[in-house]
Structures are given as structure tokens and as C-alpha cells.
Design an enzyme around this catalytic site. Structure first.
Site, PDB file in Angstrom:
ATOM      1  N   LYS A  48      -7.026  45.577 -24.880  1.00  0.00           N
ATOM      2  CA  LYS A  48      -8.234  46.384 -25.063  1.00  0.00           C
ATOM      3  C   LYS A  48      -8.371  47.318 -23.867  1.00  0.00           C
ATOM      4  CE  LYS A  48     -13.245  45.982 -25.721  1.00  0.00           C
ATOM      5  NZ  LYS A  48     -14.363  45.056 -25.973  1.00  0.00           N
TER       6      LYS A  48
ATOM      7  N   LYS B 143      -6.916  47.880 -29.260  1.00  0.00           N
ATOM      8  CA  LYS B 143      -8.181  48.584 -29.406  1.00  0.00           C
ATOM      9  C   LYS B 143      -8.320  49.596 -28.279  1.00  0.00           C
ATOM     10  CE  LYS B 143     -13.101  47.731 -29.394  1.00  0.00           C
ATOM     11  NZ  LYS B 143     -14.176  46.804 -29.229  1.00  0.00           N
TER      12      LYS B 143
HETATM   13  C1  PBG Z   1     -17.847  44.797 -26.069  1.00  0.00           C
HETATM   14  C2  PBG Z   1     -17.366  45.569 -27.225  1.00  0.00           C
HETATM   15  C3  PBG Z   1     -17.215  46.944 -27.303  1.00  0.00           C
HETATM   16  C4  PBG Z   1     -16.752  47.232 -28.585  1.00  0.00           C
HETATM   17  C5  PBG Z   1     -16.633  46.021 -29.266  1.00  0.00           C
HETATM   18  N1  PBG Z   1     -16.999  44.997 -28.395  1.00  0.00           N
HETATM   19  C6  PBG Z   1     -17.543  48.001 -26.365  1.00  0.00           C
HETATM   20  C7  PBG Z   1     -17.094  47.936 -24.997  1.00  0.00           C
HETATM   21  O1  PBG Z   1     -16.155  47.218 -24.656  1.00  0.00           O
HETATM   22  O2  PBG Z   1     -17.695  48.639 -24.197  1.00  0.00           O
HETATM   23  C8  PBG Z   1     -16.475  48.603 -29.103  1.00  0.00           C
HETATM   24  C9  PBG Z   1     -16.489  48.773 -30.560  1.00  0.00           C
HETATM   25  C10 PBG Z   1     -16.456  50.175 -31.001  1.00  0.00           C
HETATM   26  O3  PBG Z   1     -16.496  51.130 -30.190  1.00  0.00           O
HETATM   27  O4  PBG Z   1     -16.403  50.388 -32.216  1.00  0.00           O
HETATM   28  N2  PBG Z   1     -17.043  43.785 -25.625  1.00  0.00           N
END
Ligand code: PBG
Length: 325
Positions: free
Chosen positions: A196, A248
Site C-alpha cells: 500500500k 493499492k
Molecule cells: C486507511 C485507508 C485509506 C483507504 C482505505 N483505508 C486511506 C489512507 O490510507 O489514507 C483509501 C481508500 C480509497 O482511497 O479509496 N487505512
């Protein structure tokens, strides 16, 4: 002078049926996982301004919404809670009466056959908005792991079908596996947000979960510049026992998806994130692209790169478009 090519690729492109029978990749309804936002303290669905077409639902409407999506062919949903009970460590997530546990119970009661996945993080449950316990201005990895163990056991007790930790803590899969197994949940799979990135494409999500988060997640999420580390992150999680790996965001990281696919035999998911969704919506609403065609092309790019599963806010539209043929 006439030039005659030795080989003609165009032979297999001459008719719709020919093109269909040589098509290498396909999108199926069961490939899709729909993110669902549930907010405490609202009575009616609330539109998310930055993500046209996506809403936050009150708990009272979660069951009905999932039943509607099941009828359309959706087979898996991932639940995000937007909590009113925030504190410094996100303790609501390991309360059996907390928002996460309640949503899981409601979802499983409404659609027992749907795969209900919980997003297991702390950022929507902490008053500072970080994905764990903050010590001296940074998220403390190992204290967060202890809390994560409590959270996933609570989710399992509530009946969740799959755990999906998204916090990018080191050792999170081993910690989760240990906690689940210890409490008799050997059968619950873990889908890790294994690679991620610290991405600007999450911008609209912050709006979606009403996060007042102003800082950065650069000390736990990955640097978008790093490809070798991206592979190592996912391979580490596989080694710790992750059942499904994930990349992601999606479209900016197709090389990472393809690389992980070559090195792992586990199922691989991609999260088509809020910013990716919002960009297509904005272009479609401006009348400059064909929304359906662009979304289907994007999903096929994920499949071609090596993904099995796709988490996307377009899941409902895609189910309709797939049914149209
Ligand atoms: C937080 C989280 C995020 C997303 C999913 N879980 C945002 C981040 O890490 O700041 C993003 C999902 C999206 O942008 O569709 N752990």
C-alpha cells in the site's frame, strides 16, 4: 509496389465472435468487492461530495443496501465504519458493541451468503486520524499490533468472513494469524493490504470518512518510487501467512501488480481507490469520456496485469454493465 506482410494479426480481429473467442482476460461479477461506508449517528444516506454516486449509510440501512446489492449479483463487500466514538487508540474497534462489530453482525444477518470483509484499521476510530497508536509524533508499530490482534478477534467473534488489515504495520499478518488461531478462528482468511503506497489518490476517501486527518502516512505507507520494496512487502506478508495479497492504488501501479503476480501463487487483489474513481467520474460528467468503456478498460487492465479480485466503487455499475453484455 504492394507490400505483403508475412503474418496478419488482423485475421483474428475480423468479427465480434472471433475477437470474443481469442480474448485473453475477462471480468466476472465474482471478481468484484464493493467498499461500503457506514456512519454512526445519521438517519439517512449522505452523499460524498468528492465521490459522486457513493454514499455513507446509516447502520439501520446497511442490511437493506447489502440485500439490494446481492440481488444485483454482488458477492463480496468490505465494510468501513465512520465512528463517533473516537479516542487516541481506536478502542471502539475491539468492543463487541462497537461500530465494526455491530456492522458485521448486521451484514451477516441480512445477507448470510455474501462474503463480508472488514477493513481492519484504526484511522476512522482515532481522534488524531492515524492508523494506530501515536507515540512521540509517530505511529508505534508494536503497540498497534497488540490492538490489531484485539480488533480482528472482535471481528471474528462478530462473524466476519475475511479480515483485511490496511494499516501497513510491520508484522501485522503474523500477529493477526496468531491471534485468530489462538482463539479458534483458523478458518478465517486474511486479505492483506500488502503493498500500500502513501498515495495522493486517497484524497477523496478522506472526505468519504470525514477524517480530520492533516498529517502524512509516509512513515508506514510505501514511497511510490519503490518497486523492489513493493515486491518485498507483499512477499513478506505471504510468508507470514496472508491468504490474499493486495496492491493499492491500482492504475499507477500496474508494474507492481505484474511483478507480484510473477513471484506469488496467492490470489491477488487491487484496490481501485477513491481518486481513481473520482477522476473517471469528473471526466465522464464533463462529457469528455465514455464512462462505461473507460471503467471496463481499466478493470481489464487490472486483470491483464495479474489481478484476480478488484475492490472498486464502480462495483454496482459494473454488475449492471456486465449483465447488459
Ligand atoms: C486507511 C485507508 C485509506 C483507504 C482505505 N483505508 C486511506 C489512507 O490510507 O489514507 C483509501 C481508500 C480509497 O482511497 O479509496 N487505512
Amino acid at each position: 509496389m504492394t507490400i505483403t506482410p508475412d503474418f496478419r494479426f488482423r485475421r483474428l480481429r475480423r468479427s465480434p465472435v472471433l475477437r470474443q473467442i481469442v480474448r485473453e482476460h475477462h471480468l466476472r461479477p465474482e471478481d468484484l468487492i464493493m467498499p461500503i461506508f457506514v456512519q454512526e449517528g445519521i438517519a439517512e444516506p449522505v452523499d460524498i461530495a468528492s465521490m459522486p454516486g457513493v454514499q455513507r449509510f446509516p447502520e439501520s440501512q446497511l442490511g437493506g443496501e447489502l440485500r439490494r446489492l446481492w440481488q444485483l449479483g454482488l458477492r463480496a463487500a468490505i465494510l468501513f465504519g465512520v465512528s463517533d466514538n473516537k479516542d487516541s487508540c481506536g478502542s471502539d474497534t475491539w468492543s463487541d458493541d462497537g461500530l465494526m462489530a455491530r456492522c458485521i453482525r448486521t451484514a451477516k444477518a441480512a445477507v448470510p451468503d455474501m462474503l463480508i470483509i472488514s477493513d481492519n484499521c484504526f484511522c476512522e476510530y482515532t481522534d488524531h486520524g492515524h492508523c494506530g497508536v501515536v507515540v512521540e509524533d509517530d505511529v508505534d508499530n508494536d503497540q498497534t499490533l497488540t490492538n490489531l490482534q484485539a480488533q480482528v478477534v472482535t471481528a471474528a467473534r462478530a462473524g466476519v468472513d475475511m479480515i483485511a488489515p490496511s494499516g501497513m504495520m510491520d508484522g501485522m499478518i503474523a500477529a493477526i494469524r496468531e491471534a485468530l488461531d489462538e482463539d479458534g478462528y483458523h478458518h478465517i482468511p486474511v486479505m492483506s493490504y500488502s503493498t500500500k503506497f502513501a498515495s495522493a489518490f486517497y484524497g477523496p476517501f478522506r472526505d468519504a470518512v470525514d477524517s480530520n486527518f492533516k498529517g502524512s502516512r509516509n512513515t508506514y505507507q510505501m514511497d511510490p518510487a519503490n518497486g523492489r520494496e513493493a515486491l518485498a512487502e507483499s512477499m513478506q506478508d505471504e510468508g507470514e501467512g496472508a491468504d490474499i495479497l493486495m496492491v493499492k492504488p491500482g492504475l499507477a501501479y500496474l508494474d507492481v501488480i505484474a511483478n507480484i503476480r510473477q513471484h506469488s501463487n496467492q490470489p491477488l487483489a487491487v484496490y481501485h481507490v477513491s481518486g481513481e474513481y473520482a477522476m473517471i467520474k469528473a471526466a465522464a460528467n464533463a462529457g469528455v469520456i465514455d464512462e462505461k468503456a473507460v471503467v471496463l478498460e481499466t478493470m481489464l487492465a487490472f486483470k491483464r496485469a495479474g489481478c484476480d479480485l478488484i475492490l472498486t466503487y464502480y462495483a454496482e455499475d459494473l454488475l449492471k454493465w456486465l449483465a447488459e453484455g
